[in-house]
Design a protein around this motif. Sequence first.
Motif: not given
Length: 336
Positions: A46-58
């Motif tokens: 999730r940290a990678v997605a958050d840094a890119a401003g993207a949503g995230y699915a588990d």
Amino acid sequence: MKVAVLSFAHVHAAGYLRLLARMPGTEVLGCDPDTDRAAPGEVRGRAVADAAGAGYADTYEQAFAWGPDAVIVCSENARHRPLVELAAAHGVPVLCEKPLAASVTDGEAMVAACRAAGVRLAVAYPVRFSPAYAAVQAAVASGRAGRILTVSGANNGAMPTRARRWFAEPELSGGGALMDHTVHIADLLDDLFGEARAVEVYAQTNNLLYADEVAAETGGLVSVTYADGAVATIDCSWSHPRSHHSWGGLELTVVGERATLEMDAFDQKVHGFSERQGRGTEVPFGVDLDELMLRAFLFGPEEGGMTVADGEGGLRGLRIVEAGYASARTGVPVAL
């Protein structure tokens, strides 16, 4: 356009997320549940997605339940097949990181699954979108260079284990430098030579560089003979110094009957020296090859522009790699 990036194992995943997040008309979702083989200190999830401003699915199931119009597979090479087959089962077009797979067997299964499902399979070779390659391609297509006699190519990069350890773990990557850095140039030549396919491969490899760190090959030279008699050599080594300000590059010299063409795919840069950092520095300008590739995959090529490599082309490059490993083991050329 809804796009899901499946796995962040590959170093390009974060860049794809950032490019897609700022691309007009595109919604992006990341998913990176398979972090069991990540090395200590590798940032994933999730940290990678958050840094890119993207949503995230588990989970991947959640990612497909989101209803993506396309997916990009950025897992370890040996884990490409299950994710591509999952995309095929959901009827979703897929762009797979290079190389297509860790083995020809897996690559063939991926191509077959997408063909059976009527799903588009593309392979991430951004170098074919380089303006430098476009100029070489135009000179060859017009006949100005004459018949191509030989090609000398080098795709030299830094040892990749600092960013992702799995690149030098053959059970996940399929090999070492030969697997990692042969396929970009093989793809360019596949496009450049058209129907003149590779017919024989000879290769030598070693791990004189970083022998105390990894068992996989870190240096290699691959010679490929094509059906029209042209011969290409590919330096596929992880030989770029770790202390250098650049990760590496890709250069190609094409020798024809009437002209010699030279290209550097990544030299749209201003070179200088930083007094503050005490080292050389580069300031890039011009086009972003990854962005051009993503746009071509999602929205189609620009008028007269390059198309994204397809699964069949990715499979041809993978066969060159597999033949290269066989040749390196036996010491003799291997027919394709």
